[in-house]
Design a protein around this motif. Structure first.
Motif, PDB file in Angstrom:
ATOM      1  N   UNK A  86       0.837  -1.196   0.000  1.00  0.00           N
ATOM      2  CA  UNK A  86       0.000   0.000   0.000  1.00  0.00           C
ATOM      3  C   UNK A  86       0.880   1.257   0.000  1.00  0.00           C
ATOM      4  N   UNK A  87       1.989   1.221   0.740  1.00  0.00           N
ATOM      5  CA  UNK A  87       2.914   2.359   0.760  1.00  0.00           C
ATOM      6  C   UNK A  87       3.510   2.579  -0.632  1.00  0.00           C
ATOM      7  N   UNK A  88       3.808   1.505  -1.334  1.00  0.00           N
ATOM      8  CA  UNK A  88       4.322   1.597  -2.702  1.00  0.00           C
ATOM      9  C   UNK A  88       3.267   2.213  -3.620  1.00  0.00           C
ATOM     10  N   UNK A  89       2.021   1.771  -3.468  1.00  0.00           N
ATOM     11  CA  UNK A  89       0.925   2.354  -4.252  1.00  0.00           C
ATOM     12  C   UNK A  89       0.801   3.858  -3.988  1.00  0.00           C
ATOM     13  N   UNK A  90       0.923   4.220  -2.730  1.00  0.00           N
ATOM     14  CA  UNK A  90       0.784   5.631  -2.349  1.00  0.00           C
ATOM     15  C   UNK A  90       1.871   6.472  -3.007  1.00  0.00           C
ATOM     16  N   UNK A  91       3.102   5.977  -2.969  1.00  0.00           N
ATOM     17  CA  UNK A  91       4.201   6.701  -3.611  1.00  0.00           C
ATOM     18  C   UNK A  91       3.984   6.813  -5.117  1.00  0.00           C
ATOM     19  N   UNK A  92       3.530   5.727  -5.723  1.00  0.00           N
ATOM     20  CA  UNK A  92       3.299   5.723  -7.169  1.00  0.00           C
ATOM     21  C   UNK A  92       2.164   6.662  -7.547  1.00  0.00           C
ATOM     22  N   UNK A  96      -2.100  13.286  -5.231  1.00  0.00           N
ATOM     23  CA  UNK A  96      -3.569  13.194  -5.106  1.00  0.00           C
ATOM     24  C   UNK A  96      -4.061  12.026  -4.241  1.00  0.00           C
ATOM     25  N   UNK A  97      -3.162  11.200  -3.696  1.00  0.00           N
ATOM     26  CA  UNK A  97      -3.568  10.060  -2.875  1.00  0.00           C
ATOM     27  C   UNK A  97      -4.436  10.572  -1.737  1.00  0.00           C
ATOM     28  N   UNK A 102     -11.190   9.451   1.323  1.00  0.00           N
ATOM     29  CA  UNK A 102     -12.373   9.932   0.629  1.00  0.00           C
ATOM     30  C   UNK A 102     -13.573  10.072   1.546  1.00  0.00           C
ATOM     31  N   UNK A 103     -13.330   9.911   2.848  1.00  0.00           N
ATOM     32  CA  UNK A 103     -14.418   9.952   3.832  1.00  0.00           C
ATOM     33  C   UNK A 103     -14.389  11.210   4.696  1.00  0.00           C
ATOM     34  N   UNK A 104     -13.376  12.048   4.486  1.00  0.00           N
ATOM     35  CA  UNK A 104     -13.253  13.249   5.303  1.00  0.00           C
ATOM     36  C   UNK A 104     -12.684  12.985   6.678  1.00  0.00           C
ATOM     37  N   UNK A 105     -12.114  11.796   6.899  1.00  0.00           N
ATOM     38  CA  UNK A 105     -11.524  11.442   8.190  1.00  0.00           C
ATOM     39  C   UNK A 105     -10.069  11.053   7.938  1.00  0.00           C
ATOM     40  N   UNK A 106      -9.144  11.916   8.365  1.00  0.00           N
ATOM     41  CA  UNK A 106      -7.728  11.628   8.171  1.00  0.00           C
ATOM     42  C   UNK A 106      -7.344  10.408   8.994  1.00  0.00           C
ATOM     43  N   UNK A 107      -6.881   9.383   8.297  1.00  0.00           N
ATOM     44  CA  UNK A 107      -6.454   8.156   8.966  1.00  0.00           C
ATOM     45  C   UNK A 107      -5.689   7.305   7.959  1.00  0.00           C
ATOM     46  N   UNK A 108      -4.886   6.416   8.448  1.00  0.00           N
ATOM     47  CA  UNK A 108      -4.157   5.476   7.601  1.00  0.00           C
ATOM     48  C   UNK A 108      -5.035   4.238   7.424  1.00  0.00           C
ATOM     49  N   UNK A 109      -6.005   4.324   6.531  1.00  0.00           N
ATOM     50  CA  UNK A 109      -6.974   3.254   6.302  1.00  0.00           C
ATOM     51  C   UNK A 109      -6.291   2.043   5.698  1.00  0.00           C
ATOM     52  N   UNK A 110      -6.747   0.857   6.052  1.00  0.00           N
ATOM     53  CA  UNK A 110      -6.165  -0.388   5.542  1.00  0.00           C
ATOM     54  C   UNK A 110      -6.817  -0.813   4.230  1.00  0.00           C
ATOM     55  N   UNK A 111      -8.125  -0.754   4.146  1.00  0.00           N
ATOM     56  CA  UNK A 111      -8.846  -1.291   2.995  1.00  0.00           C
ATOM     57  C   UNK A 111      -9.097  -0.157   1.999  1.00  0.00           C
TER      58      UNK A 111
END
Length: 174
Positions: A86-92, A96-97, A102-111
């Motif tokens: 997921x960290x690799x996806x975020x960097x890629x 705009x990640x 997308x829920x308006x709640x800052x958090x490190x979501x897993x799913x």
């Protein structure tokens, strides 16, 4: 075997080894996870309405209580690999990640989707159904995985009160 090749395979393993509800699965953040357990403190739910469903975070579980569920080492290892992927996806994906899922709640979501958006509960269910079809096994719903977990745990000798607590039931009778 079919789920092993799926992007969310760690989530499928988590569902099968813990009996979590789909809203609870989607509501987990990386801060909720430690080496051998996960704190279940919230749900991501869908409120149907007016042709457009609204996805929202409920800060409590169905039973209105936070609980800690244990995970086995293989599931913990899968989650660690997923966190790295997921960290690799975020960097890629770059700037705009969606850090708020997308829920308006800052958090490190897993799913999450590759763009950081939390996978909506209905989408998670649809993906589960697709995997079940591809696997050509007896159809089972995502909620059915919860029941399978309970049956397997009880048949392996787990006490009823322990399984009930893991599932987040308000009482052993429910």
């Amino acid at each position: 075997e079919v789920a092993a090749g799926d992007r969310l395979h760690a989530v499928w393993r988590l569902a099968l080894t813990t009996g979590l509800r789909r809203g609870e699965l989607v509501g987990i953040t990386w801060d909720d996870v430690d080496d051998n357990s996960i704190v279940i403190a919230r749900q991501v739910l869908v409120r149907p309405g007016g042709g457009r469903d609204r996805v929202y975070v409920r800060a409590t579980t169905k039973s209105r209580r936070t609980r800690r569920v244990r995970i086995d080492e293989a599931t913990a290892a899968d989650l660690r690999r997923w966190k790295a992927d997921q960290a690799t996806e975020r960097l890629a994906f770059g700037q705009p990640w969606k850090t708020d899922g997308g829920l308006g709640v800052e958090a490190a979501w897993i799913v999450t989707e590759p763009d950081g958006a939390v996978v909506q509960p209905d989408t998670l269910l649809a993906r589960w159904k697709r995997l079940v079809r591809v696997a050509a096994v007896t159809p089972i719903t995502l909620h059915g995985a919860r029941h399978s977990f309970a049956e397997l745990a009880l048949s392996a000798g787990a006490r009823l009160d322990v399984v009930s607590r893991q599932l987040g039931h308000a009482s052993i009778l429910r």
